[in-house]
Design a protein around this motif. Structure first.
Motif, PDB file in Angstrom:
ATOM      1  N   GLY A   1       0.891  -1.387  -0.065  1.00 21.36           N
ATOM      2  CA  GLY A   1       0.317  -0.381   0.009  1.00 21.36           C
ATOM      3  C   GLY A   1       0.592   1.152   0.126  1.00 21.36           C
ATOM      4  O   GLY A   1       2.191   0.702   0.304  1.00 21.36           O
ATOM      5  N   GLN A   2      -0.214   2.316  -0.116  1.00 20.76           N
ATOM      6  CA  GLN A   2       0.340   3.669  -0.081  1.00 20.76           C
ATOM      7  C   GLN A   2       0.558   4.497   1.444  1.00 20.76           C
ATOM      8  O   GLN A   2      -0.614   3.907   1.459  1.00 20.76           O
ATOM      9  CB  GLN A   2       0.399   4.686  -1.577  1.00 20.76           C
ATOM     10  CG  GLN A   2       1.483   3.291  -2.889  1.00 20.76           C
ATOM     11  CD  GLN A   2       0.524   2.595  -3.082  1.00 20.76           C
ATOM     12  OE1 GLN A   2      -0.399   2.482  -3.429  1.00 20.76           O
ATOM     13  NE2 GLN A   2       1.176   1.486  -3.255  1.00 20.76           N
ATOM     14  N   PHE A   3       0.560   5.355   1.759  1.00 19.64           N
ATOM     15  CA  PHE A   3       0.288   6.033   2.910  1.00 19.64           C
ATOM     16  C   PHE A   3       0.941   7.498   2.182  1.00 19.64           C
ATOM     17  O   PHE A   3       2.224   8.202   1.801  1.00 19.64           O
ATOM     18  CB  PHE A   3       1.283   5.466   4.325  1.00 19.64           C
ATOM     19  CG  PHE A   3       2.869   5.072   4.552  1.00 19.64           C
ATOM     20  CD1 PHE A   3       3.451   6.372   4.876  1.00 19.64           C
ATOM     21  CD2 PHE A   3       3.478   4.693   3.892  1.00 19.64           C
ATOM     22  CE1 PHE A   3       4.690   6.095   5.158  1.00 19.64           C
ATOM     23  CE2 PHE A   3       5.125   4.808   3.800  1.00 19.64           C
ATOM     24  CZ  PHE A   3       5.639   5.256   4.428  1.00 19.64           C
TER      25      PHE A   3
ATOM     26  N   TRP B   1      -3.591   3.163   2.125  1.00 14.88           N
ATOM     27  CA  TRP B   1      -4.632   2.677   0.537  1.00 14.88           C
ATOM     28  C   TRP B   1      -3.797   1.538   0.479  1.00 14.88           C
ATOM     29  O   TRP B   1      -1.963   1.521   0.337  1.00 14.88           O
ATOM     30  CB  TRP B   1      -4.495   3.971   0.265  1.00 14.88           C
ATOM     31  CG  TRP B   1      -4.885   4.821  -0.141  1.00 14.88           C
ATOM     32  CD1 TRP B   1      -6.564   5.209   0.587  1.00 14.88           C
ATOM     33  CD2 TRP B   1      -4.209   5.852   0.350  1.00 14.88           C
ATOM     34  NE1 TRP B   1      -6.483   5.835   0.337  1.00 14.88           N
ATOM     35  CE2 TRP B   1      -6.025   7.043   0.704  1.00 14.88           C
ATOM     36  CE3 TRP B   1      -3.239   6.653   0.999  1.00 14.88           C
ATOM     37  CZ2 TRP B   1      -5.708   8.363   1.539  1.00 14.88           C
ATOM     38  CZ3 TRP B   1      -2.840   7.825   1.388  1.00 14.88           C
ATOM     39  CH2 TRP B   1      -4.447   8.567   1.407  1.00 14.88           C
ATOM     40  N   GLY B   2      -4.270   0.567   0.916  1.00 13.27           N
ATOM     41  CA  GLY B   2      -3.580  -0.983   1.138  1.00 13.27           C
ATOM     42  C   GLY B   2      -4.192  -1.922  -0.212  1.00 13.27           C
ATOM     43  O   GLY B   2      -5.616  -1.578  -0.787  1.00 13.27           O
TER      44      GLY B   2
ATOM     45  N   ASP C   1      -8.747  -4.064  -2.351  1.00 15.07           N
ATOM     46  CA  ASP C   1      -8.546  -2.292  -1.460  1.00 15.07           C
ATOM     47  C   ASP C   1      -8.891  -1.836  -0.985  1.00 15.07           C
ATOM     48  O   ASP C   1     -10.684  -1.745  -0.905  1.00 15.07           O
ATOM     49  CB  ASP C   1      -8.795  -1.514  -3.082  1.00 15.07           C
ATOM     50  CG  ASP C   1      -8.013  -2.211  -4.629  1.00 15.07           C
ATOM     51  OD1 ASP C   1      -7.172  -3.115  -3.963  1.00 15.07           O
ATOM     52  OD2 ASP C   1      -8.137  -2.118  -5.580  1.00 15.07           O
ATOM     53  N   GLY C   2      -8.436  -1.351  -0.160  1.00 15.71           N
ATOM     54  CA  GLY C   2      -9.411  -0.417   1.218  1.00 15.71           C
ATOM     55  C   GLY C   2      -8.448   0.580   1.693  1.00 15.71           C
ATOM     56  O   GLY C   2      -6.763   0.994   1.118  1.00 15.71           O
TER      57      GLY C   2
ATOM     58  N   ALA D   1      -4.195  -1.580   9.561  1.00 15.32           N
ATOM     59  CA  ALA D   1      -5.681  -2.536   9.327  1.00 15.32           C
ATOM     60  C   ALA D   1      -5.419  -2.761   7.859  1.00 15.32           C
ATOM     61  O   ALA D   1      -5.203  -1.393   7.027  1.00 15.32           O
ATOM     62  CB  ALA D   1      -6.717  -1.709   9.777  1.00 15.32           C
ATOM     63  N   LEU D   2      -5.413  -4.210   7.422  1.00 16.02           N
ATOM     64  CA  LEU D   2      -5.179  -4.388   5.773  1.00 16.02           C
ATOM     65  C   LEU D   2      -6.636  -5.532   5.956  1.00 16.02           C
ATOM     66  O   LEU D   2      -6.621  -6.242   6.346  1.00 16.02           O
ATOM     67  CB  LEU D   2      -4.218  -4.509   5.349  1.00 16.02           C
ATOM     68  CG  LEU D   2      -3.263  -4.057   4.957  1.00 16.02           C
ATOM     69  CD1 LEU D   2      -1.480  -4.715   4.606  1.00 16.02           C
ATOM     70  CD2 LEU D   2      -3.564  -2.737   3.685  1.00 16.02           C
ATOM     71  N   ASP D   3      -7.515  -5.334   5.431  1.00 17.11           N
ATOM     72  CA  ASP D   3      -9.257  -5.722   4.654  1.00 17.11           C
ATOM     73  C   ASP D   3      -9.557  -6.646   6.023  1.00 17.11           C
ATOM     74  O   ASP D   3      -9.269  -7.669   6.163  1.00 17.11           O
ATOM     75  CB  ASP D   3      -8.783  -6.228   3.432  1.00 17.11           C
ATOM     76  CG  ASP D   3      -9.722  -7.424   3.143  1.00 17.11           C
ATOM     77  OD1 ASP D   3     -10.698  -6.582   3.012  1.00 17.11           O
ATOM     78  OD2 ASP D   3      -9.966  -8.505   2.637  1.00 17.11           O
TER      79      ASP D   3
END
Length: 184
Positions: free
Chosen positions: A96-98, A121-122, A139-140, A167-169
Motif C-alpha cells: 500500500g501507499q501512505f 491505501w492498501g 482494496d481499501g 489495518a488491511l482488509d
C-alpha cells in the motif's frame, strides 16, 4: 483500535504543541528520503513460532520521502510492501501507499522520539491452488498510527526505529521497522 489511535494522536499533538517554544524550532524546513525493512504480525499473532524463532515469512520493506517542517513536525509519504505469506498452496500478498504526519520530541541533539498518524491505501490479494486462482482481491484505506525514535540530526544520514499499527482488509498489522534515511 480507533479510540486508542485518537488518544495517541491527541497525546502526540499535545506534546508537539508544548515544544513549539523550543529554540530548535527556528530551523528551516528540509526534505528527506529513505527506506527500510520491517517484521510484522497479523491480528496479535505471536512474533515467534513454537520454537521461539522469528517466523521466516513475515518481513516487509518500505520506501518513503518527506519534509521536516521544523524539529517538531514533519510530513511523509511512501510505499510499504508486506511481502507474501504462504500457507501450503495459499498465498496472501499485501502492499500500500501512505501519507503521515509526525510529531517529534527533540530531547537532545541526534535523539528524538516521535508519534505518527496517517492514512494507508492498501491492496490485499489471496490466491489459492491452480483451480481456485485468485480467491480475494481487496482494496481499501484505513487510519494508522505509530511510535518511533529517530537517531541523527540535521543534514546527513539518520536512522529510525519504528512500530506501526495498520489495518488491511479487516486484519490488524503490527510492523516493527528499521529505517535509514538521508536528510538534505
Amino acid at each position: 483500535m480507533k479510540k486508542n489511535a485518537w488518544i495517541a494522536s491527541a497525546v502526540a499533538l499535545a506534546c508537539g504543541m508544548t515544544l513549539m517554544s523550543h529554540p530548535a524550532v527556528a530551523q528551516g524546513p528540509s526534505v528527506y528520503g529513505g527506506g527500510g525493512v520491517g517484521y510484522f504480525r497479523l491480528n496479535d499473532d505471536d512474533f515467534l513460532d513454537q520454537n521461539d524463532r522469528f517466523k521466516d515469512n513475515r518481513t516487509g520493506w518500505r520506501l518513503q520521502a518527506g519534509a521536516q517542517l521544523n524539529p517538531v513536525l514533519s510530513l511523509e509519504g511512501g510505499h510499504v510492501d508486506f511481502g507474501d505469506l504462504n500457507d501450503g498452496s495459499f498465498r496472501l500478498s499485501a502492499d500500500g501507499q501512505f501519507i503521515a504526519g509526525l510529531v517529534h520530541i527533540p530531547l537532545s541533539a541526534g535523539f528524538a522520539p516521535y508519534g505518527k498518524v496517517g492514512q494507508l491505501w492498501g491492496d490485499t490479494e489471496a490466491r489459492g491452488p491452480a483451480p481456485l486462482g485468485t480467491v480475494a482481491d481487496a482494496d481499501g484505506n484505513d487510519f494508522f498510527y505509530g511510535l518511533g525514535i529517530r537517531f541523527g540530526e540535521g543534514p546527513g544520514l539518520q536512522a529510525r526505529l519504528e512500530y506501526d499499527r495498520m489495518a488491511l482488509d479487516d486484519a490488524d498489522v503490527d510492523m516493527a521497522s528499521l529505517i535509514l534515511q538521508y536528510r538534505f
